[in-house]
Design an enzyme around this catalytic site. Structure first.
Site, PDB file in Angstrom:
ATOM      1  N   ASN A   1      -3.177  -2.094   7.425  1.00  0.00           N
ATOM      2  CA  ASN A   1      -2.804  -1.534   6.129  1.00  0.00           C
ATOM      3  C   ASN A   1      -1.550  -0.688   6.284  1.00  0.00           C
ATOM      4  O   ASN A   1      -1.089  -0.456   7.412  1.00  0.00           O
ATOM      5  CB  ASN A   1      -3.934  -0.666   5.570  1.00  0.00           C
TER       6      ASN A   1
ATOM      7  N   HIS B   1      -7.340  -7.920  -1.649  1.00  0.00           N
ATOM      8  CA  HIS B   1      -5.994  -8.316  -1.194  1.00  0.00           C
ATOM      9  C   HIS B   1      -5.554  -9.636  -1.823  1.00  0.00           C
ATOM     10  O   HIS B   1      -4.934 -10.473  -1.161  1.00  0.00           O
ATOM     11  CB  HIS B   1      -5.935  -8.402   0.336  1.00  0.00           C
TER      12      HIS B   1
ATOM     13  N   TYR C   1     -13.768 -11.491   7.771  1.00  0.00           N
ATOM     14  CA  TYR C   1     -12.486 -12.086   7.387  1.00  0.00           C
ATOM     15  C   TYR C   1     -12.474 -13.586   7.667  1.00  0.00           C
ATOM     16  O   TYR C   1     -12.036 -14.375   6.835  1.00  0.00           O
ATOM     17  CB  TYR C   1     -11.326 -11.365   8.082  1.00  0.00           C
TER      18      TYR C   1
END
Ligand code: NDP
Length: 482
Positions: free
Chosen positions: A127, A55, A337
Site C-alpha cells: 500500500n 482495490h 489473494y
C-alpha cells in the site's frame, strides 16, 4: 490504396458483411443462422469479469527494478543481487471504490508490484502506507464491509466506518495516515509504496533476517486537500490514469528509490512491539532504511484489460531467498489473494500472458477450464510424480530455513498488551500546524452524520494519542456544526 486486414469470425472464417444482419427481406426479422451476429451479441454479454472486491479501481504500467546496493549477505534472491535488472509491472489502486470510482478520492492506495525474476515471479502487494487498519485477519472481511455499501441504503456509511474504527483501536495508526495529507495523493507517482508486512530474507548459509520493503517516490510527495479533490473530481474522474499514462507516454518515467529495513531474529525477540504486527512500523532510528535500488515505470500497457485488469498479484508469489513471516495478516493474504484470482480469472490465471513467469515453468497441475498450455511437466508421460521418466523434480536447496515456533495453540486476544497509541503519537508529532489543522478538519468532515456516542468513543482514542488531537477534532466538529 491501403489493403485492410480481412475481418474474420473468432473461428477464422472471413466475414463478408459487418454492417447488416441476415434478415428475411429488408424489413426483417433476423435469421437464427446469422452466427456472426449471434457471436457478437454473445461476446458483448461476456465482456465483464467480477471486479475485485477491494482495490477494484486501478492504474498500472510496466517497468524495471535495478538493484544498486548490496544486501547479498542477507539474501540469495537473484532479483536482489547487485546490478540485477528485472522486468516488472505495477498496479496502483484505491481500496473501497468500485471499478468506475473517481481516482482522486481520500482512500488508502494499493501499491502492488510483480517482478518477473529468473527464479519465478515475486509479487510485493503493498500500500502507500506502512501499516493497516487491522492486525488479525479474522477482522479483515468485517473491516471491508464497513468500507463498502450499506446493504439497505446501498450507500457508503460513515457510521459503519467510525463504529468499527472506534471499537478497533488498532486502526488508529492507519486512520491517522488516511486522514492526513498523505491520504489523498495527487497521482500514483507522488506517493511512496510500502510492502507493509514483515517478510524474511534468507542467504546461502540458511540464515534468516526479517525485512520491510519501502519504495520512496522520487517525484516528491504531492497531495490534494479535500476541497481541491472535490474540484478535480468535478472535472475528471480519471486523473490518476491521465497522469500515469500521460507521463509515461511523454517519456517522463516515474521512479522510486527502493529501501529495506533489516532486523535479525535475535533483535525481533527484544522489540517492545510485535515486529510482525501490521499496525506497527519499525522506527527508522532503530532499524535504518538501506537504499538498495531504483524502480522505474517506462511502458504503458497496450491493452488495459489484458495487462492491468487481468494482472493477478498475490503475496503467495515469493522466490528463493525471500519468504514470509509470522505476520497473521500476511499469512491470510497468502491464501486470500490467490483465491481471489482463481475466482475472478479462473484456475489457470497464472498462465495469462501478464501473469506468466518469464522463466521456464514445470509443474504437474493438470487439465481444468481453458487449459491452453497442455502438460506443463515438459514430458507427456510425466503427469504424476515421482516417476521414472525424468519428469521435473524438487531440489532441497530451495527450501527456506526452518523457523522455530513455540507457544500453545489457541486464540489469543490480539488487543491485550498492545500499545495502539505510541506510534500514532510519533506520527502526530511529525505534523506541522498546517498538517494538524487539515487532519482535524478531514476527520470532522468524514464524521458527518455519525451518532454522538460513536464520535465520543473515537475522540477518546485521539485523546490517548495526544490531548491536542482530540481537542483539535472536537473544535473542527463544533465549527462544522455551527
Ligand atoms: P522517522 O522520522 O525516522 O520517519 C518518519 C517517516 O514518516 C518517514 O519515512 C516519512 O516518510 C514519513 N512521514 C513523514 N511525514 C509523514 C506524514 N505526514 N504522513 C505519513 N508519513 C510521514 O520516524 P519513525 O521511523 O520513528 O516513525 C515515526 C512515525 O512515522 C511512525 O510512527 C509512523 O507513523 C510514520 N512512518 C514511519 C515509517 C517507518 O517505516 N518507520 C514509514 C512511514 C511513516 P518520507 O521518508 O517519505 O518523508
Amino acid at each position: 490504396m491501403s489493403k485492410k486486414t480481412q475481418l474474420t469470425t473468432s473461428a477464422g472464417a472471413p466475414v463478408g458483411d459487418n454492417q447488416n444482419s441476415q434478415t428475411a427481406g429488408p424489413r426483417g426479422p433476423v435469421l437464427m443462422q446469422d452466427y456472426h451476429l449471434i457471436e457478437k451479441l454473445a461476446h458483448q454479454n461476456r465482456e465483464r469479469i467480477p471486479e475485485r472486491t477491494v482495490h477494484a479501481k486501478g492504474w498500472g504500467a510496466h517497468g524495471t527494478l535495478t538493484i544498486t546496493g548490496d544486501i547479498s549477505k542477507y539474501t540469495r534472491a537473484k532479483v536482489l543481487q547487485p546490478g540485477t535488472v528485472t522486468p516488472m509491472i505495477a498496479r496502483f489502486s484505491t481500496v473501497a471504490g468500485e471499478a468506475g470510482a473517481a481516482d482522486a478520492e481520500r482512500d488508502v492506495r494499493g501499491f502492488a508490484l510483480k517482478f518477473y525474476t529468473e527464479e519465478g515471479n515475486w509479487d510485493l502487494v503493498g500500500n502507500n502506507t506502512p501499516v493497516f487498519f487491522v492486525r488479525d485477519p479474522m477482522k479483515f472481511p468485517d473491516f471491508i464491509h464497513t468500507q463498502k455499501r450499506h446493504p439497505r441504503t446501498n450507500m457508503r456509511s460513515p457510521t459503519a466506518m467510525w463504529d468499527f474504527w472506534s471499537l478497533s483501536p488498532e486502526s488508529l495508526h492507519q486512520v491517522t495516515i488516511l486522514m492526513s495529507d498523505r491520504g489523498l495523493p495527487v497521482a500514483p507517482m507522488n506517493m511512496n509504496g510500502y510492502g507493509s508486512h514483515t517478510y524474511s530474507l534468507w542467504n546461502e548459509k540458511g540464515e534468516r533476517y526479517w525485512v520491510k520493503f519501502h519504495f520512496k517516490t522520487m517525484q516528491g510527495h504531492k497531495h490534494y486537500t479535500n476541497e481541491e479533490a472535490a474540484d478535480v473530481i468535478g472535472q475528471s474522474r480519471e486523473t490518476y490514469q491521465e497522469a500515469l499514462f500521460g507521463a509515461i507516454e511523454s517519456g517522463s518515467f516515474p521512479r522510486w528509490k527502493m529501501q529495506v529495513q533489516i532486523m535479525s531474529e535475535a533483535e525481533a525477540e527484544k522489540t517492545s512491539y510485535n515486529p510482525f504486527d501490521l499496525t506497527k512500523v519499525w522506527p527508522h532510528g532503530e532499524f535504518p532504511p538501506i537504499d538498495i535500488g531504483v524502480m522505474e515505470l517506462n511502458r504503458n500497457a497496450d491493452n488495459y484489460f489484458a495487462e492491468i485488469e487481468q494482472l493477478a498479484l498475490s503475496p503467495s508469489n515469493i522466490v528463493p531467498g525471500i519468504a514470509h513471516s509470522p505476520d497473521k495478516m500476511l499469512q491470510a493474504r497468502v491464501f486470500s489473494y490467490a483465491d481471489a484470482h482463481r475466482y475472478r480469472l479462473g484456475t489457470h490465471y497464472e498462465a495469462l500472458p501478464v501473469n506468466a513467469p518469464k522463466c521456464p515453468v514445470h509443474h504437474y497441475h493438470k487439465d481444468g477450464p481453458m487449459n491452453f498450455m497442455g502438460q506443463q511437466s515438459g514430458n507427456v508421460d510425466a503427469y504424476y510424480e515421482p516417476n521414472s521418466v525424468d519428469g521435473p523434480a524438487e531440489d532441497p536447496q530451495y527450501n527456506e530455513p526452518p523457523l522455530a515456533l513455540s507457544g500453545d495453540a489457541g486464540r489469543f486476544n490480539h488487543r491485550d498488551g498492545n500499545d495502539d497509541y505510541g506510534q500514532v503519537r510519533a506520527l502526530f508529532n511529525l505534523f506541522d500546524d498546517g498538517q494538524k489543522a487539515r487532519l482535524y478538519s478531514n476527520i470532522a468532515a468524514a464524521m458527518g452524520g455519525v451518532p454522538e456516542n460513536i464520535i465520543e468513543r473515537q475522540l477518546g482514542h485521539f485523546e490517548k494519542v495526544h490531548p491536542d488531537y482530540a481537542a483539535g477534532v472536537r473544535a473542527a466538529l463544533d465549527s462544522n456544526a455551527g
